[in-house]
Design an enzyme around this catalytic site. Structure first.
Site, PDB file in Angstrom:
ATOM      1  N   GLU A  80      -2.867   0.190 -14.517  1.00 17.66           N
ATOM      2  CA  GLU A  80      -2.266   1.481 -14.841  1.00 17.66           C
ATOM      3  C   GLU A  80      -1.370   1.407 -16.076  1.00 17.66           C
ATOM      4  OE1 GLU A  80      -2.074   3.248 -10.280  1.00 17.66           O
ATOM      5  OE2 GLU A  80      -0.291   2.345 -11.188  1.00 17.66           O
TER       6      GLU A  80
ATOM      7  N   ASN B 231       3.200   6.066 -12.035  1.00 18.36           N
ATOM      8  CA  ASN B 231       3.734   5.787 -10.712  1.00 18.36           C
ATOM      9  C   ASN B 231       4.895   6.668 -10.305  1.00 18.36           C
ATOM     10  OD1 ASN B 231       2.293   3.274  -9.495  1.00 18.36           O
ATOM     11  ND2 ASN B 231       2.478   2.870 -11.682  1.00 18.36           N
TER      12      ASN B 231
ATOM     13  N   THR C 282      -3.756  -5.551  -5.377  1.00 20.88           N
ATOM     14  CA  THR C 282      -4.058  -4.324  -4.644  1.00 20.88           C
ATOM     15  C   THR C 282      -5.471  -3.894  -4.897  1.00 20.88           C
ATOM     16  OG1 THR C 282      -1.914  -3.477  -4.503  1.00 20.88           O
ATOM     17  CG2 THR C 282      -3.607  -1.885  -4.458  1.00 20.88           C
TER      18      THR C 282
END
Length: 383
Positions: A259, A378, A179
């Site tokens: 992340e 998330n 991504t």
């Protein structure tokens, strides 16, 4: 060190108002020539964002003169109105530059399903155009960040020519691509056909081997533009090697900023029957949440590695597999090897080596551990 290091490029990054934080959220990179050769690769996700649908058509002729990128909203699943926003952004960029909209790649990143305010974006396009400069690459790299904690940039220099790149990405990192939005610039003279071959070769062993969380984005775009301003045409192999160095550096920067990650894990499968087998085995381990959770807990649980290998159709003898973690061969011939207690998994860098004993091919896939912070990030994402 930025995308404006190669000759022939200007860039800028500004805050246009998509991000409530006031952080920069719109970037523009412009190729001023004299050549405008280009190549791009996009997400393999069948569910594509409007900017990808637009840009896939733009790049077909191998000519791209500008890339405009916004953060703060992915413009994905926003219907015909969202596609029209992409179109009008390209038209406004083109009008400001005196070029055709068919030569403008558009990229967006952020939350799916939210419409980007069109007047805000168009006003931002005017502002970012006014800010264009040969020193604007760093601002552009910061303007495309979402959950990124740092900007990702690299420059690779060769005699008389160079390649530079910027990227964004910290989550939904999975192959084809990972991504991300990536803009790469070079002042080498490289025809579009050769750029395309070099880019696909470079992404195959870099971005496509990055598998942080197994989630494929709707917006992935990698575009390389060649200005030819150096007047130098490198050997194709030399150029491909330099481009691979750029892509690999950016991929590792994406991995390092994943992340919530505590560990960066390189999973290398050796002695495979084919490279595809090696990739499949390494990727299977990289996608095991049990394995990733074990690494987070500093547990060298090699059984989870073997269990993942067994889910593939690669050639191997299930009774004769070797596995090492941080160079300690904890599994020999599918049984207990050296003492796992001797492995130190506290450092951020972790290596896993899998010996299939089935051939001479090998491949590495990079991933990270599964942490509490990743779940938190998330469950409360804001672009």
């Amino acid at each position: 060190m930025s995308v404006t290091t190669p000759a022939g490029f200007v860039a800028a990054g500004v805050h246009c108002g998509l991000k409530a934080t006031g952080n920069p959220d719109l970037a523009l990179v412009v190729n001023q020539g004299p050549r405008f050769d280009s190549a791009s690769v996009f997400t393999a996700n069948r569910c594509k964002a409007n900017p990808v649908l637009w840009s896939e058509q733009v790049v077909k002729d191998g000519v791209v003169k500008a890339v405009v990128l916004n953060s703060g909203g992915a413009n994905c699943y926003t219907g015909a109105e969202g596609f029209q926003t992409t179109h009008e952004v390209a038209e406004r960029v083109a009008s400001n530059l005196g070029i055709g909209a068919v030569d403008v790649v558009v990229c967006s990143t952020g939350l799916i399903g939210l419409r980007n305010d069109r007047p805000t974006l168009l006003a931002g396009v005017d502002a970012v155009h006014a800010a264009l400069s040969a020193d604007g690459g760093d601002d552009a790299a910061h303007a495309i960040m979402t959950t990124d904690s740092v900007s990702k940039q690299v420059v690779v220099e060769r005699t008389g020519w160079s390649i530079a790149g910027m990227a964004k990405g910290a989550g939904m990192l999975a192959p084809q691509l990972a991504t991300m939005l990536v803009v790469i610039t070079t002042d080498a003279e490289m025809p579009a056909e050769e750029l395309d071959a070099a880019l696909r070769a470079a992404t195959r062993v870099s971005f496509d081997r990055l598998d942080s969380d197994g989630c494929m984005s709707t917006n992935d775009t990698v575009t390389v533009m060649a200005s030819g301003a150096s007047g130098i045409t490198p050997d194709a192999a030399e150029f491909t090697a330099a481009l691979t160095e750029v892509c690999s550096s950016l991929a590792m920067q994406l991995l390092a900023d994943a992340e919530g990650a505590d560990h960066e894990i390189a999973i290398t499968t050796v002695n495979a029957a084919t490279e595809d087998d090696a990739v499949a085995v390494s990727r299977s381990v990289a996608r095991s949440n049990l394995f990733k959770a074990a690494i987070f807990g500093n547990d060298p649980n090699w059984g989870r590695v073997l269990a993942s290998i067994g889910t593939t159709d690669a050639a191997f003898d299930p009774a004769d597999l070797d596995v090492a973690m941080n160079d300690v061969w904890v599994c020999r011939s599918s049984g207990l090897g050296e003492d796992p207690a001797t492995i130190d998994l506290e450092p951020r860098q972790v290596t896993v080596t899998i010996d299939l004993k089935a051939g001479a091919a090998e491949a590495t896939v990079w991933t990270n551990d599964l942490t509490h912070a990743y779940v938190h990030e998330n469950s409360a994402y804001s672009s």
